[in-house]
Design a protein around this motif. Sequence first.
Motif, PDB file in Angstrom:
ATOM      1  N   VAL A 171     -10.715  -4.243  14.187  1.00  0.00           N
ATOM      2  CA  VAL A 171     -11.721  -3.268  13.746  1.00  0.00           C
ATOM      3  C   VAL A 171     -13.128  -3.848  14.016  1.00  0.00           C
ATOM      4  O   VAL A 171     -13.824  -2.873  14.777  1.00  0.00           O
ATOM      5  CB  VAL A 171     -11.547  -2.863  12.246  1.00  0.00           C
ATOM      6  CG1 VAL A 171     -12.880  -1.848  12.027  1.00  0.00           C
ATOM      7  CG2 VAL A 171     -10.269  -2.391  11.958  1.00  0.00           C
ATOM      8  N   VAL A 172     -13.476  -4.927  14.030  1.00  0.00           N
ATOM      9  CA  VAL A 172     -14.902  -5.492  14.382  1.00  0.00           C
ATOM     10  C   VAL A 172     -14.920  -5.427  16.036  1.00  0.00           C
ATOM     11  O   VAL A 172     -15.966  -4.910  16.464  1.00  0.00           O
ATOM     12  CB  VAL A 172     -14.897  -6.972  13.938  1.00  0.00           C
ATOM     13  CG1 VAL A 172     -16.060  -7.777  14.665  1.00  0.00           C
ATOM     14  CG2 VAL A 172     -15.108  -6.935  12.346  1.00  0.00           C
ATOM     15  N   LEU A 173     -13.924  -5.709  16.884  1.00  0.00           N
ATOM     16  CA  LEU A 173     -14.134  -5.370  18.094  1.00  0.00           C
ATOM     17  C   LEU A 173     -14.521  -3.758  18.273  1.00  0.00           C
ATOM     18  O   LEU A 173     -15.120  -3.687  19.256  1.00  0.00           O
ATOM     19  CB  LEU A 173     -12.850  -5.999  18.910  1.00  0.00           C
ATOM     20  CG  LEU A 173     -12.333  -7.447  18.787  1.00  0.00           C
ATOM     21  CD1 LEU A 173     -11.018  -7.528  19.739  1.00  0.00           C
ATOM     22  CD2 LEU A 173     -13.785  -7.896  19.760  1.00  0.00           C
ATOM     23  N   ALA A 174     -13.658  -2.942  17.723  1.00  0.00           N
ATOM     24  CA  ALA A 174     -13.971  -1.681  17.880  1.00  0.00           C
ATOM     25  C   ALA A 174     -15.289  -1.357  17.637  1.00  0.00           C
ATOM     26  O   ALA A 174     -15.944  -0.517  18.497  1.00  0.00           O
ATOM     27  CB  ALA A 174     -12.956  -0.805  17.080  1.00  0.00           C
ATOM     28  N   SER A 175     -15.969  -1.823  16.606  1.00  0.00           N
ATOM     29  CA  SER A 175     -17.094  -1.567  16.319  1.00  0.00           C
ATOM     30  C   SER A 175     -18.412  -1.985  17.220  1.00  0.00           C
ATOM     31  O   SER A 175     -19.197  -1.642  17.676  1.00  0.00           O
ATOM     32  CB  SER A 175     -17.564  -2.409  14.970  1.00  0.00           C
ATOM     33  OG  SER A 175     -18.965  -2.198  14.526  1.00  0.00           O
ATOM     34  N   ILE A 176     -18.077  -3.354  17.874  1.00  0.00           N
ATOM     35  CA  ILE A 176     -18.715  -4.027  19.015  1.00  0.00           C
ATOM     36  C   ILE A 176     -18.645  -2.973  20.168  1.00  0.00           C
ATOM     37  O   ILE A 176     -19.566  -2.686  20.525  1.00  0.00           O
ATOM     38  CB  ILE A 176     -18.249  -5.079  19.168  1.00  0.00           C
ATOM     39  CG1 ILE A 176     -18.384  -6.152  18.185  1.00  0.00           C
ATOM     40  CG2 ILE A 176     -18.749  -5.704  20.587  1.00  0.00           C
ATOM     41  CD1 ILE A 176     -17.914  -7.657  18.348  1.00  0.00           C
ATOM     42  N   SER A 177     -17.744  -2.491  20.457  1.00  0.00           N
ATOM     43  CA  SER A 177     -17.253  -1.665  21.605  1.00  0.00           C
ATOM     44  C   SER A 177     -18.429  -0.398  21.425  1.00  0.00           C
ATOM     45  O   SER A 177     -18.941   0.156  22.506  1.00  0.00           O
ATOM     46  CB  SER A 177     -15.839  -1.284  21.821  1.00  0.00           C
ATOM     47  OG  SER A 177     -15.896  -0.080  22.908  1.00  0.00           O
ATOM     48  N   SER A 178     -18.029   0.206  20.172  1.00  0.00           N
ATOM     49  CA  SER A 178     -18.694   1.579  19.861  1.00  0.00           C
ATOM     50  C   SER A 178     -20.210   1.340  19.749  1.00  0.00           C
ATOM     51  O   SER A 178     -21.179   2.008  20.215  1.00  0.00           O
ATOM     52  CB  SER A 178     -18.193   2.060  18.583  1.00  0.00           C
ATOM     53  OG  SER A 178     -18.985   3.344  18.240  1.00  0.00           O
ATOM     54  N   GLY A 179     -20.736   0.208  19.001  1.00  0.00           N
ATOM     55  CA  GLY A 179     -22.290  -0.014  19.002  1.00  0.00           C
ATOM     56  C   GLY A 179     -22.792  -0.059  20.410  1.00  0.00           C
ATOM     57  O   GLY A 179     -24.014   0.407  20.556  1.00  0.00           O
ATOM     58  N   LEU A 180     -22.285  -1.173  21.029  1.00  0.00           N
ATOM     59  CA  LEU A 180     -22.958  -1.309  22.334  1.00  0.00           C
ATOM     60  C   LEU A 180     -22.930  -0.231  23.346  1.00  0.00           C
ATOM     61  O   LEU A 180     -23.902   0.004  24.230  1.00  0.00           O
ATOM     62  CB  LEU A 180     -22.012  -2.475  22.891  1.00  0.00           C
ATOM     63  CG  LEU A 180     -22.555  -3.093  24.390  1.00  0.00           C
ATOM     64  CD1 LEU A 180     -24.045  -3.772  24.124  1.00  0.00           C
ATOM     65  CD2 LEU A 180     -21.626  -4.239  24.930  1.00  0.00           C
ATOM     66  N   GLY A 181     -21.739   0.708  23.197  1.00  0.00           N
ATOM     67  CA  GLY A 181     -21.659   1.885  24.234  1.00  0.00           C
ATOM     68  C   GLY A 181     -22.568   2.802  23.850  1.00  0.00           C
ATOM     69  O   GLY A 181     -23.325   3.385  24.506  1.00  0.00           O
ATOM     70  N   GLU A 182     -22.898   2.922  22.462  1.00  0.00           N
ATOM     71  CA  GLU A 182     -23.846   3.985  21.798  1.00  0.00           C
ATOM     72  C   GLU A 182     -25.292   3.786  22.349  1.00  0.00           C
ATOM     73  O   GLU A 182     -26.028   4.610  22.937  1.00  0.00           O
ATOM     74  CB  GLU A 182     -23.698   4.194  20.283  1.00  0.00           C
ATOM     75  CG  GLU A 182     -24.650   5.572  19.744  1.00  0.00           C
ATOM     76  CD  GLU A 182     -24.382   5.636  18.344  1.00  0.00           C
ATOM     77  OE1 GLU A 182     -24.774   6.637  18.005  1.00  0.00           O
ATOM     78  OE2 GLU A 182     -23.699   4.685  17.684  1.00  0.00           O
ATOM     79  N   VAL A 183     -25.837   2.482  22.184  1.00  0.00           N
ATOM     80  CA  VAL A 183     -27.130   1.880  22.552  1.00  0.00           C
ATOM     81  C   VAL A 183     -27.325   2.156  23.892  1.00  0.00           C
ATOM     82  O   VAL A 183     -28.323   2.808  24.548  1.00  0.00           O
ATOM     83  CB  VAL A 183     -27.225   0.667  22.064  1.00  0.00           C
ATOM     84  CG1 VAL A 183     -28.643   0.090  22.742  1.00  0.00           C
ATOM     85  CG2 VAL A 183     -27.391   0.444  20.427  1.00  0.00           C
TER      86      VAL A 183
END
Length: 419
Positions: free
Chosen positions: A155-167
Amino acid sequence: MGGCAGSRRRLLDSEGEETAPEPRSPLLDRPGALWKNAVGFWLLGLCNNFSYVVMLSAAHDILSRQRASGNQSHVDPDPAPTTHNSSSRFDCNSVSTAAVLLADILPTLVIKLLAPLGLHLLPYSPRVLVSGLCCAGSFILVAFSHSVGTSLCGVVLASISSGLGEVTFLSLTAFYPRAVISWWSSGTGGAGLLGALSYLGLTQAGLSPQHTLLSMLGIPALLLASYFFLLTSPEPQDPGGEEEAETSARQPLIGSEAPEAKPASSPNLSLWERWTVFKVWMVFELLFFRNTSLTHAQQYRWYQMLYQAGVFVSRSSLRCCQIRFTWVLALLQCFNLAFLLADVWLNFLPSIYLVFLIILYEGLLGGAAYVNTFHNIALEMSDEHREFAMAAACISDTLGISLSGLLALPLHDFLCHLS
Protein backbone atom coordinates in the motif's frame (compact mmCIF):
# COMPACT_ATOMS: atom_id res chain seq x y z
CA MET A 1 5.67 12.12 -24.91
CA GLY A 2 3.75 11.85 -28.11
CA GLY A 3 4.90 12.52 -31.62
CA CYS A 4 6.89 15.59 -30.64
CA ALA A 5 9.73 13.65 -29.07
CA GLY A 6 12.30 15.96 -30.63
CA SER A 7 10.79 19.00 -28.95
CA ARG A 8 10.21 17.65 -25.44
CA ARG A 9 13.26 19.15 -23.76
CA ARG A 10 11.32 21.86 -22.00
CA LEU A 11 9.10 19.41 -20.18
CA LEU A 12 11.58 16.62 -19.57
CA ASP A 13 14.36 18.62 -17.98
CA SER A 14 12.44 20.11 -15.08
CA GLU A 15 9.00 20.98 -13.88
CA GLY A 16 10.19 24.36 -12.66
CA GLU A 17 10.16 27.31 -15.02
CA GLU A 18 9.83 30.97 -14.29
CA THR A 19 8.95 31.89 -17.87
CA ALA A 20 5.25 32.19 -18.59
CA PRO A 21 3.76 29.06 -20.17
CA GLU A 22 1.42 31.11 -22.32
CA PRO A 23 1.08 32.10 -25.14
CA ARG A 24 1.07 28.49 -26.23
CA SER A 25 3.01 26.88 -28.99
CA PRO A 26 1.11 26.60 -32.27
CA LEU A 27 1.48 22.82 -31.93
CA LEU A 28 -0.79 22.92 -28.87
CA ASP A 29 -3.51 24.80 -30.74
CA ARG A 30 -4.05 22.14 -33.39
CA PRO A 31 -7.35 20.27 -32.91
CA GLY A 32 -5.50 16.96 -32.98
CA ALA A 33 -3.04 18.09 -30.34
CA LEU A 34 -5.80 19.48 -28.14
CA TRP A 35 -7.61 16.15 -28.14
CA LYS A 36 -4.44 14.14 -27.60
CA ASN A 37 -3.57 16.26 -24.58
CA ALA A 38 -7.11 16.12 -23.24
CA VAL A 39 -7.25 12.33 -23.52
CA GLY A 40 -3.68 12.07 -22.29
CA PHE A 41 -4.34 13.99 -19.08
CA TRP A 42 -7.60 12.09 -18.52
CA LEU A 43 -5.73 8.79 -18.75
CA LEU A 44 -2.91 10.07 -16.54
CA GLY A 45 -5.44 11.07 -13.89
CA LEU A 46 -7.14 7.68 -14.20
CA CYS A 47 -3.93 5.64 -13.95
CA ASN A 48 -2.29 7.79 -11.30
CA ASN A 49 -5.11 7.41 -8.75
CA PHE A 50 -6.17 3.88 -9.67
CA SER A 51 -3.88 1.97 -7.29
CA TYR A 52 -4.67 4.38 -4.44
CA VAL A 53 -8.41 3.73 -4.84
CA VAL A 54 -8.02 -0.03 -5.21
CA MET A 55 -6.02 -0.23 -1.98
CA LEU A 56 -8.79 1.61 -0.15
CA SER A 57 -11.40 -0.71 -1.65
CA ALA A 58 -9.30 -3.72 -0.61
CA ALA A 59 -8.67 -2.37 2.91
CA HIS A 60 -11.11 -4.71 4.63
CA ASP A 61 -9.67 -7.70 2.78
CA ILE A 62 -6.08 -6.67 3.53
CA LEU A 63 -6.81 -6.60 7.26
CA SER A 64 -8.46 -10.03 7.05
CA ARG A 65 -5.38 -11.82 5.74
CA GLN A 66 -4.52 -13.47 9.05
CA ARG A 67 -7.75 -15.47 8.85
CA ALA A 68 -6.89 -17.07 5.53
CA SER A 69 -3.11 -17.40 5.50
CA GLY A 70 -3.31 -20.95 4.22
CA ASN A 71 -5.53 -20.13 1.28
CA GLN A 72 -3.95 -19.56 -2.10
CA SER A 73 -6.25 -16.65 -2.71
CA HIS A 74 -5.31 -15.38 0.76
CA VAL A 75 -8.75 -13.89 1.37
CA ASP A 76 -12.16 -15.35 0.76
CA PRO A 77 -13.93 -13.00 -1.70
CA ASP A 78 -17.16 -13.36 0.30
CA PRO A 79 -16.24 -14.31 3.84
CA ALA A 80 -18.96 -15.36 6.19
CA PRO A 81 -19.88 -12.53 8.54
CA THR A 82 -18.14 -13.10 11.82
CA THR A 83 -17.83 -10.86 14.80
CA HIS A 84 -14.19 -10.25 15.67
CA ASN A 85 -15.00 -8.35 18.81
CA SER A 86 -17.80 -10.08 20.64
CA SER A 87 -18.07 -7.28 23.20
CA SER A 88 -19.14 -4.81 20.53
CA ARG A 89 -22.23 -4.50 18.35
CA PHE A 90 -19.86 -3.65 15.49
CA ASP A 91 -18.15 -6.23 13.29
CA CYS A 92 -14.64 -4.95 13.99
CA ASN A 93 -11.25 -5.97 12.68
CA SER A 94 -8.50 -5.95 15.28
CA VAL A 95 -6.96 -3.07 13.31
CA SER A 96 -8.99 -0.25 11.79
CA THR A 97 -9.09 0.16 8.01
CA ALA A 98 -7.69 3.60 8.83
CA ALA A 99 -4.32 1.82 9.04
CA VAL A 100 -4.61 1.12 5.31
CA LEU A 101 -5.75 4.70 4.70
CA LEU A 102 -2.70 6.05 6.52
CA ALA A 103 -0.33 3.73 4.66
CA ASP A 104 -2.03 4.92 1.48
CA ILE A 105 -1.74 8.64 2.24
CA LEU A 106 1.20 9.44 4.56
CA PRO A 107 3.94 8.71 1.97
CA THR A 108 2.00 10.93 -0.43
CA LEU A 109 1.97 13.68 2.18
CA VAL A 110 5.74 13.40 2.69
CA ILE A 111 6.34 13.60 -1.06
CA LYS A 112 4.13 16.66 -1.42
CA LEU A 113 5.77 18.43 1.51
CA LEU A 114 9.27 17.78 0.22
CA ALA A 115 8.51 18.37 -3.47
CA PRO A 116 9.11 22.16 -3.44
CA LEU A 117 12.54 21.64 -1.85
CA GLY A 118 14.18 19.69 -4.64
CA LEU A 119 11.86 17.56 -6.74
CA HIS A 120 12.14 20.13 -9.54
CA LEU A 121 15.77 19.09 -10.00
CA LEU A 122 14.64 15.67 -11.25
CA PRO A 123 13.39 15.55 -14.86
CA TYR A 124 9.81 14.55 -15.55
CA SER A 125 10.53 11.26 -17.32
CA PRO A 126 12.36 9.53 -14.44
CA ARG A 127 9.62 10.60 -12.06
CA VAL A 128 6.95 9.09 -14.28
CA LEU A 129 8.95 5.87 -14.60
CA VAL A 130 9.33 5.59 -10.83
CA SER A 131 5.61 6.25 -10.40
CA GLY A 132 4.71 3.49 -12.87
CA LEU A 133 7.10 0.97 -11.31
CA CYS A 134 5.80 1.67 -7.80
CA CYS A 135 2.23 1.22 -9.03
CA ALA A 136 3.03 -2.19 -10.53
CA GLY A 137 5.01 -3.17 -7.44
CA SER A 138 2.10 -2.33 -5.16
CA PHE A 139 -0.29 -4.67 -6.97
CA ILE A 140 2.24 -7.50 -7.00
CA LEU A 141 3.32 -7.14 -3.38
CA VAL A 142 -0.21 -6.98 -1.97
CA ALA A 143 -1.39 -9.83 -4.19
CA PHE A 144 1.32 -12.25 -3.04
CA SER A 145 1.69 -11.15 0.58
CA HIS A 146 0.81 -13.48 3.45
CA SER A 147 0.68 -10.90 6.22
CA VAL A 148 -0.84 -7.54 6.97
CA GLY A 149 2.60 -5.97 7.37
CA THR A 150 3.74 -7.01 3.90
CA SER A 151 0.43 -5.87 2.43
CA LEU A 152 0.80 -2.46 4.04
CA CYS A 153 4.23 -2.17 2.43
CA GLY A 154 2.51 -2.70 -0.90
CA VAL A 155 0.00 0.00 0.00
CA VAL A 156 2.92 2.34 0.73
CA LEU A 157 4.22 1.71 -2.80
CA ALA A 158 0.80 2.67 -4.16
CA SER A 159 0.95 5.86 -2.12
CA ILE A 160 4.41 6.75 -3.44
CA SER A 161 3.17 6.18 -6.98
CA SER A 162 0.07 8.32 -6.52
CA GLY A 163 1.79 11.14 -4.63
CA LEU A 164 4.76 11.43 -6.97
CA GLY A 165 2.47 11.25 -9.97
CA GLU A 166 0.04 13.88 -8.69
CA VAL A 167 2.77 16.43 -7.95
CA THR A 168 4.36 15.74 -11.33
CA PHE A 169 1.27 15.84 -13.50
CA LEU A 170 -0.39 18.80 -11.78
CA SER A 171 2.81 20.78 -12.29
CA LEU A 172 2.84 19.61 -15.88
CA THR A 173 -0.55 21.23 -16.51
CA ALA A 174 1.13 24.64 -16.27
CA PHE A 175 2.62 24.04 -19.74
CA TYR A 176 -0.75 23.28 -21.34
CA PRO A 177 -4.08 25.08 -21.82
CA ARG A 178 -6.08 25.45 -18.62
CA ALA A 179 -8.71 23.03 -19.94
CA VAL A 180 -6.42 20.07 -19.20
CA ILE A 181 -7.03 20.64 -15.47
CA SER A 182 -10.65 19.65 -16.00
CA TRP A 183 -9.61 16.55 -17.91
CA TRP A 184 -7.07 15.58 -15.25
CA SER A 185 -9.66 16.01 -12.52
CA SER A 186 -12.19 13.97 -14.46
CA GLY A 187 -9.59 11.24 -14.91
CA THR A 188 -8.87 11.09 -11.19
CA GLY A 189 -12.61 10.82 -10.60
CA GLY A 190 -12.76 8.06 -13.18
CA ALA A 191 -10.01 6.25 -11.30
CA GLY A 192 -12.17 6.31 -8.20
CA LEU A 193 -15.20 4.92 -9.98
CA LEU A 194 -13.44 2.37 -12.19
CA GLY A 195 -11.02 1.31 -9.46
CA ALA A 196 -13.69 0.72 -6.84
CA LEU A 197 -16.17 -0.73 -9.35
CA SER A 198 -13.63 -3.12 -10.88
CA TYR A 199 -12.53 -4.42 -7.48
CA LEU A 200 -16.14 -4.79 -6.36
CA GLY A 201 -17.27 -6.42 -9.61
CA LEU A 202 -14.41 -8.89 -9.94
CA THR A 203 -14.59 -10.03 -6.32
CA GLN A 204 -18.40 -10.26 -6.48
CA ALA A 205 -18.00 -12.41 -9.59
CA GLY A 206 -15.91 -14.87 -7.58
CA LEU A 207 -12.37 -13.80 -8.46
CA SER A 208 -10.04 -13.83 -5.47
CA PRO A 209 -8.56 -10.53 -4.28
CA GLN A 210 -5.14 -11.83 -5.29
CA HIS A 211 -6.11 -12.46 -8.89
CA THR A 212 -8.17 -9.26 -8.97
CA LEU A 213 -5.07 -7.23 -8.09
CA LEU A 214 -2.90 -9.06 -10.62
CA SER A 215 -5.45 -8.35 -13.35
CA MET A 216 -4.84 -4.63 -12.82
CA LEU A 217 -1.16 -4.67 -13.85
CA GLY A 218 -2.11 -3.11 -17.17
CA ILE A 219 -2.80 0.20 -15.40
CA PRO A 220 0.86 1.22 -14.84
CA ALA A 221 1.64 0.25 -18.44
CA LEU A 222 -1.18 2.52 -19.62
CA LEU A 223 0.18 5.36 -17.48
CA LEU A 224 3.61 5.14 -19.10
CA ALA A 225 2.13 4.85 -22.59
CA SER A 226 -0.09 7.90 -22.03
CA TYR A 227 2.85 10.04 -20.96
CA PHE A 228 5.46 8.93 -23.47
CA PHE A 229 3.32 8.32 -26.56
CA LEU A 230 0.12 10.35 -26.25
CA LEU A 231 0.87 13.81 -24.84
CA THR A 232 2.29 16.43 -27.17
CA SER A 233 4.96 18.84 -25.98
CA PRO A 234 5.19 22.61 -26.45
CA GLU A 235 8.03 23.93 -28.56
CA PRO A 236 10.59 26.31 -26.99
CA GLN A 237 8.82 29.66 -27.02
CA ASP A 238 11.77 32.00 -26.92
CA PRO A 239 13.52 33.11 -30.11
CA GLY A 240 16.91 32.07 -28.75
CA GLY A 241 16.50 28.46 -29.80
CA GLU A 242 16.79 25.19 -27.94
CA GLU A 243 19.82 26.20 -25.90
CA GLU A 244 18.01 29.09 -24.20
CA ALA A 245 14.88 27.00 -23.78
CA GLU A 246 16.87 24.29 -22.02
CA THR A 247 18.50 26.85 -19.74
CA SER A 248 15.19 28.40 -18.74
CA ALA A 249 13.61 25.00 -18.20
CA ARG A 250 16.30 24.15 -15.65
CA GLN A 251 15.33 27.04 -13.41
CA PRO A 252 14.01 25.88 -10.02
CA LEU A 253 10.42 26.22 -8.95
CA ILE A 254 11.43 28.75 -6.32
CA GLY A 255 13.94 30.99 -8.02
CA SER A 256 16.61 33.17 -6.51
CA GLU A 257 14.07 35.96 -6.11
CA ALA A 258 12.30 34.35 -3.18
CA PRO A 259 10.02 37.30 -2.34
CA GLU A 260 8.48 37.28 -5.80
CA ALA A 261 7.83 33.55 -5.74
CA LYS A 262 6.50 33.57 -2.21
CA PRO A 263 2.87 34.42 -3.03
CA ALA A 264 2.61 31.22 -5.04
CA SER A 265 3.13 29.11 -1.95
CA SER A 266 -0.18 30.26 -0.54
CA PRO A 267 -2.63 30.15 -3.45
CA ASN A 268 -5.65 31.57 -1.62
CA LEU A 269 -6.51 28.35 0.21
CA SER A 270 -8.60 29.02 3.28
CA LEU A 271 -8.80 26.77 6.33
CA TRP A 272 -12.19 25.54 5.10
CA GLU A 273 -10.69 24.55 1.74
CA ARG A 274 -8.02 22.55 3.53
CA TRP A 275 -10.83 20.61 5.21
CA THR A 276 -12.70 19.89 1.98
CA VAL A 277 -11.42 16.34 1.93
CA PHE A 278 -11.98 15.55 5.60
CA LYS A 279 -14.32 12.85 4.38
CA VAL A 280 -16.25 10.11 6.09
CA TRP A 281 -13.52 7.49 5.60
CA MET A 282 -13.34 7.09 9.38
CA VAL A 283 -16.92 5.82 9.67
CA PHE A 284 -17.20 3.65 6.56
CA GLU A 285 -15.94 0.54 8.32
CA LEU A 286 -18.30 0.96 11.29
CA LEU A 287 -21.46 1.49 9.20
CA PHE A 288 -22.37 -2.19 9.35
CA PHE A 289 -25.92 -3.43 8.71
CA ARG A 290 -26.78 -6.96 9.78
CA ASN A 291 -30.28 -6.95 8.24
CA THR A 292 -28.98 -7.28 4.68
CA SER A 293 -27.70 -10.04 2.43
CA LEU A 294 -24.38 -8.23 1.99
CA THR A 295 -21.46 -9.29 4.16
CA HIS A 296 -19.40 -6.68 5.98
CA ALA A 297 -16.66 -6.85 3.35
CA GLN A 298 -19.21 -6.43 0.55
CA GLN A 299 -20.83 -3.48 2.28
CA TYR A 300 -17.44 -1.77 2.59
CA ARG A 301 -16.74 -2.31 -1.12
CA TRP A 302 -20.13 -0.84 -2.01
CA TYR A 303 -19.43 2.22 0.15
CA GLN A 304 -16.18 2.78 -1.70
CA MET A 305 -17.71 2.32 -5.13
CA LEU A 306 -20.64 4.71 -4.48
CA TYR A 307 -18.38 7.35 -2.99
CA GLN A 308 -16.07 7.18 -5.98
CA ALA A 309 -19.04 7.31 -8.38
CA GLY A 310 -20.04 10.63 -6.82
CA VAL A 311 -16.46 11.89 -7.07
CA PHE A 312 -16.29 10.98 -10.76
CA VAL A 313 -19.51 12.79 -11.63
CA SER A 314 -18.57 16.00 -9.82
CA ARG A 315 -14.95 16.05 -10.97
CA SER A 316 -16.24 15.81 -14.53
CA SER A 317 -18.75 18.64 -14.10
CA LEU A 318 -16.51 21.70 -14.37
CA ARG A 319 -17.82 22.66 -17.79
CA CYS A 320 -21.38 22.56 -16.48
CA CYS A 321 -20.99 23.95 -12.98
CA GLN A 322 -18.25 26.10 -11.48
CA ILE A 323 -18.20 26.90 -7.76
CA ARG A 324 -16.29 29.91 -6.50
CA PHE A 325 -16.84 29.51 -2.75
CA THR A 326 -15.54 26.02 -2.07
CA TRP A 327 -15.79 26.53 1.69
CA VAL A 328 -19.52 25.82 1.36
CA LEU A 329 -18.69 22.33 0.14
CA ALA A 330 -16.41 21.82 3.14
CA LEU A 331 -19.17 22.86 5.51
CA LEU A 332 -21.62 20.40 3.96
CA GLN A 333 -19.04 17.63 4.28
CA CYS A 334 -18.67 18.37 7.98
CA PHE A 335 -22.46 18.04 8.37
CA ASN A 336 -22.27 14.65 6.63
CA LEU A 337 -19.53 13.49 8.96
CA ALA A 338 -21.47 14.54 12.06
CA PHE A 339 -24.65 12.85 10.80
CA LEU A 340 -22.96 9.52 10.04
CA LEU A 341 -21.06 9.55 13.32
CA ALA A 342 -24.39 10.04 15.07
CA ASP A 343 -25.80 7.04 13.22
CA VAL A 344 -22.78 4.90 14.17
CA TRP A 345 -23.39 5.84 17.81
CA LEU A 346 -27.21 5.71 17.89
CA ASN A 347 -27.95 3.32 15.01
CA PHE A 348 -31.10 5.17 13.88
CA LEU A 349 -30.93 4.68 10.09
CA PRO A 350 -33.27 1.78 9.20
CA SER A 351 -31.75 0.79 5.86
CA ILE A 352 -28.33 0.53 4.28
CA TYR A 353 -29.75 2.15 1.13
CA LEU A 354 -30.09 5.47 2.95
CA VAL A 355 -26.38 5.25 3.78
CA PHE A 356 -25.70 4.49 0.11
CA LEU A 357 -27.40 7.77 -0.86
CA ILE A 358 -25.52 9.78 1.76
CA ILE A 359 -22.16 8.34 0.67
CA LEU A 360 -22.95 9.10 -2.98
CA TYR A 361 -23.79 12.67 -1.98
CA GLU A 362 -20.54 12.89 -0.01
CA GLY A 363 -18.63 11.84 -3.13
CA LEU A 364 -20.32 14.60 -5.14
CA LEU A 365 -19.22 17.18 -2.57
CA GLY A 366 -15.64 15.91 -2.38
CA GLY A 367 -15.16 15.78 -6.14
CA ALA A 368 -16.61 19.26 -6.63
CA ALA A 369 -14.29 20.68 -3.96
CA TYR A 370 -11.24 19.15 -5.65
CA VAL A 371 -11.85 20.27 -9.22
CA ASN A 372 -13.10 23.76 -8.34
CA THR A 373 -10.19 24.46 -5.99
CA PHE A 374 -7.63 23.74 -8.71
CA HIS A 375 -9.70 25.56 -11.32
CA ASN A 376 -9.81 28.65 -9.13
CA ILE A 377 -6.04 28.49 -8.66
CA ALA A 378 -5.54 28.27 -12.42
CA LEU A 379 -7.68 31.38 -12.91
CA GLU A 380 -6.21 33.48 -10.10
CA MET A 381 -2.48 32.70 -10.17
CA SER A 382 -0.11 34.46 -12.53
CA ASP A 383 1.47 32.39 -15.27
CA GLU A 384 4.93 32.39 -13.71
CA HIS A 385 3.60 31.12 -10.40
CA ARG A 386 0.94 28.68 -11.58
CA GLU A 387 3.20 25.63 -11.88
CA PHE A 388 4.43 25.94 -8.31
CA ALA A 389 0.95 26.78 -7.02
CA MET A 390 -0.49 23.58 -8.46
CA ALA A 391 2.19 21.48 -6.76
CA ALA A 392 1.80 23.31 -3.45
CA ALA A 393 -2.00 23.26 -3.37
CA CYS A 394 -2.28 19.49 -3.70
CA ILE A 395 -0.73 19.25 -0.21
CA SER A 396 -3.99 20.49 1.29
CA ASP A 397 -6.16 17.55 0.30
CA THR A 398 -3.55 15.10 1.56
CA LEU A 399 -3.43 16.84 4.93
CA GLY A 400 -7.18 16.44 5.32
CA ILE A 401 -7.14 12.75 4.46
CA SER A 402 -4.19 12.15 6.79
CA LEU A 403 -6.03 13.87 9.61
CA SER A 404 -9.11 11.73 9.07
CA GLY A 405 -7.01 8.57 9.19
CA LEU A 406 -5.23 9.60 12.37
CA LEU A 407 -8.52 10.38 14.10
CA ALA A 408 -10.10 7.18 12.86
CA LEU A 409 -7.65 4.90 14.69
CA PRO A 410 -8.62 5.89 18.26
CA LEU A 411 -12.26 6.35 17.24
CA HIS A 412 -12.35 2.80 15.85
CA ASP A 413 -10.93 1.35 19.06
CA PHE A 414 -13.31 3.37 21.24
CA LEU A 415 -16.46 2.41 19.34
CA CYS A 416 -15.47 -1.23 18.97
CA HIS A 417 -15.20 -1.57 22.75
CA LEU A 418 -18.69 -0.24 23.33
CA SER A 419 -21.11 -2.81 24.69
